[in-house]
Structures are given as C-alpha cells and as structure tokens.
Scaffold this active site. Structure first.
Site, PDB file in Angstrom:
ATOM      1  N   HIS A 145      20.041   4.126  -3.341  1.00 29.94           N
ATOM      2  CA  HIS A 145      18.887   3.455  -2.739  1.00 29.94           C
ATOM      3  C   HIS A 145      18.979   3.470  -1.216  1.00 29.94           C
ATOM      4  O   HIS A 145      17.961   3.509  -0.528  1.00 29.94           O
ATOM      5  CB  HIS A 145      18.786   2.018  -3.251  1.00 29.94           C
ATOM      6  CG  HIS A 145      18.511   1.928  -4.713  1.00 29.94           C
ATOM      7  ND1 HIS A 145      19.349   1.295  -5.594  1.00 29.94           N
ATOM      8  CD2 HIS A 145      17.494   2.416  -5.464  1.00 29.94           C
ATOM      9  CE1 HIS A 145      18.867   1.393  -6.818  1.00 29.94           C
ATOM     10  NE2 HIS A 145      17.744   2.068  -6.761  1.00 29.94           N
ATOM     11  N   GLY A 170      14.692   1.307 -11.411  1.00 31.18           N
ATOM     12  CA  GLY A 170      13.699   1.622 -10.390  1.00 31.18           C
ATOM     13  C   GLY A 170      13.303   3.080 -10.467  1.00 31.18           C
ATOM     14  O   GLY A 170      13.653   3.791 -11.413  1.00 31.18           O
ATOM     15  N   GLU A 171      12.591   3.546  -9.451  1.00 27.19           N
ATOM     16  CA  GLU A 171      12.020   4.900  -9.502  1.00 27.19           C
ATOM     17  C   GLU A 171      13.078   5.989  -9.683  1.00 27.19           C
ATOM     18  O   GLU A 171      12.833   7.013 -10.322  1.00 27.19           O
ATOM     19  CB  GLU A 171      11.210   5.177  -8.229  1.00 27.19           C
ATOM     20  CG  GLU A 171      12.000   5.054  -6.945  1.00 27.19           C
ATOM     21  CD  GLU A 171      11.130   5.314  -5.722  1.00 27.19           C
ATOM     22  OE1 GLU A 171      10.515   6.395  -5.662  1.00 27.19           O
ATOM     23  OE2 GLU A 171      11.078   4.444  -4.835  1.00 27.19           O
ATOM     24  N   GLY A 224      15.931   5.724 -11.346  1.00 25.28           N
ATOM     25  CA  GLY A 224      16.397   5.714 -12.729  1.00 25.28           C
ATOM     26  C   GLY A 224      15.540   6.621 -13.593  1.00 25.28           C
ATOM     27  O   GLY A 224      16.051   7.381 -14.423  1.00 25.28           O
TER      28      GLY A 224
END
Length: 316
Positions: A70, A118-119, A121
C-alpha cells in the site's frame, strides 16, 4: 491555560484497531520511551483502514502504519509518503478457509466466493487465477476489508486473504480446522514481504529529522523489549488495552512474535521484490523507482543499551 503553553502532541495513525501486532508501540508508550525522547504520542485508530495512506500523505498526522504494498501504491499515486522503518517483517499472508469448505488448492476457488481486503487483494487473486488458467467468471470476488474471519463465519465468503498469525488464528478459534494457501508461494515470490507492515511518514515529518530519529529510537526499544520479554510485553499491552486480555489475543500475540522487526530496518531485498511484483500487477509502471519509497537514514546506528560500552571494538 493558553493553547501555546500546551505541549504539542505527535500523532501516530495505526492501520487497524489496536491489536497484538502493534505491541512494540504500546510497550514503548507504557514504559515512557517516547516521553524520554520528548515525544507526547497520541495513538489513533482509523474508522476505515483504507483511508490511512491518504491521511498520512496529506500530512494530517505525523506517523502512520501501513503494509508495504500500500505504501508503494500510495507513492505511485503521488502521495508523498515514505517508509522510515519496519514493524512486522514478512508475516505470511494467504487465502484462509475452513477445512469443511472443500478448498485445498488454489484451483478450488472455482464456484467459490473469495474475499479480499482492498483493490490490490483483488488484483492478486485475479492475477493468480489468470496464471492458473482459471476463468475469471468462475469465482466471485467480494471486498470485505480487514474482517475476513467474520465474513467467513457469517457465510458471506468461502475464503479470504489474511495473516497466518491473526485471521487464521481467529478462524480456528471460532470454527475449528482451517486451510491456509500462502500467496508468496503461489506467486513464487520467495518471501511474504508485500504484506510487511511499515512505519510511514508524510513529507512534512521527513523535514523534522530529530523527531523521526527519536520516534524510531523509542520504537526500537519497544520492539527489543517485546521480543526479549514477551510475557511482560503482553501484560503491558493488556494494561493499555484491557479488551485484549483474552486467550485468543494472547495466542495471536504469541504467533506474531517471530515477525516483529527488532531493528526496524527497511530490507532492500524485500522492497526490490515488492517493486517487481507491483510492476507485474501493473500497480506501478516500469520506470517507477522503488528506492524512493523508503529510507533507513533515521534509524539508530546501534540499538539502545542500558550498559555503557567499555570500548568500541570496531574502531581502527
């Protein structure tokens, strides 16, 4: 009392609710290590974990905690965030499922509901499925955030991404025997570095080197205490957060111990691998310089010691 006479607080935004993998921070707070560095630390929890990198990048807080992948993505999006150290080194991350789900290999996601945080993943799941020759319409992805265990327990998903030392332990505690498919092994990465947990700062904090050095000195002392005196460290954690005094959280703490970084060093090899993996996932482009995402220049040259050295045996 005039506002100007109040000692200003330094803010640290966690990546999730306070839990056992934040123990070195809580230990340093409880033992007064931050105070000794003249840091009055306010430890904050996010309402939505996905907001953390943006909040840190905007300079709204002084320090933050976030996963390596991230941090790279935030930097690529233009947020001026930099990792100054490591909290958790390579906690194994993977797909977690109940043994009763029938999932024993990655190919078994066909016909299943797969949860992701999240995106990135979703990108990881879809990329692995593509490489395995699995039709992307043959499984369903569901964004469930950090609450993987609860989503499996409530039958919202069949499997989801989580830590071996946290969500897997939670699910075993609630429901019994589990299956764990490590993403680093499925992707041939050789390490689970993409989910290492970092200390990140905005540009404005980087311009305060003495503050950063003091924060890292105190946190490194907390990390050393945690690994050297785990029983005392867990007790200090529970004194700070009494709700963590349960058999489940004690087990999570014990399973997390091997992954605490004692030195807090940003590992070059790990950042290099994450750089190549995020390029593969098209999170960053080929020209992105991964070295701009982290620095070790604020870390102590030597760990804190209660003993004064007799001599420096490394001098010429």
């Amino acid at each position: 009392m005039a506002m100007s006479s109040l000692k200003s607080r330094v803010t640290l935004l966690l990546n999730w609710y306070t839990n056992p993998y934040h123990t070195p921070i809580l230990v340093a707070q409880q033992l007064g290590f931050y105070s000794e560095e003249d840091i009055k630390l306010a430890i904050l929890e996010p309402a939505d974990p996905s907001d953390v990198t943006e909040i840190v990048g905007l300079g709204t807080v002084d320090f933050g905690v976030k996963a390596m992948i991230h941090t790279v993505a935030a930097k690529a999006k233009g947020y001026p965030v930099t990792s100054i150290g490591t909290l958790l080194d390579e906690p194994p991350t993977g797909l977690i499922a109940l043994k009763s789900s029938g999932i024993n290999s990655f190919q078994d996601i066909v016909g299943k509901r797969v949860g992701y945080i999240g995106e990135f993943g979703k990108k990881i799941i879809d990329d692995l499925a593509s490489l395995a020759g699995i039709d992307p319409t043959s499984y369903k992805t569901v964004r469930i955030g950090m609450n993987v265990t609860d989503a499996i327990y409530r039958d919202v998903i069949d499997t989801g991404i989580g830590f071996i030392n946290f969500q897997k332990v939670e699910l075993e505690h609630l429901c019994g025997e589990t299956v764990f498919l490590r993403i680093d092994q499925l992707a041939g990465l050789g390490c689970c570095c993409f989910c290492s947990i970092q200390f990140i700062v905005p540009e404005i904090t980087l311009q305060q080197p003495e503050l950063v050095k003091g924060f890292l000195r105190a946190t490194q002392r907390g990390a050393a205490y945690t690994t050297e005196k785990p029983e005392e460290a867990y007790e200090l954690l529970c004194q700070a957060k009494p709700q963590l005094r349960t058999p489940l959280y004690q087990k999570i703490f014990t399973r997390t111990l091997p992954f605490f970084s004692r030195t807090l060093i940003n590992v070059d090899r790990d950042w290099d691998k994450v750089g190549r993996y995020t390029k593969h996932l098209k999170i960053i482009d080929e020209h992105f310089d991964i070295s701009q995402c982290y620095t070790n220049r604020f870390l102590p040259d030597t760990p804190y010691s209660d003993l004064k050295p007799i001599a420096c045996c490394l001098e010429n």
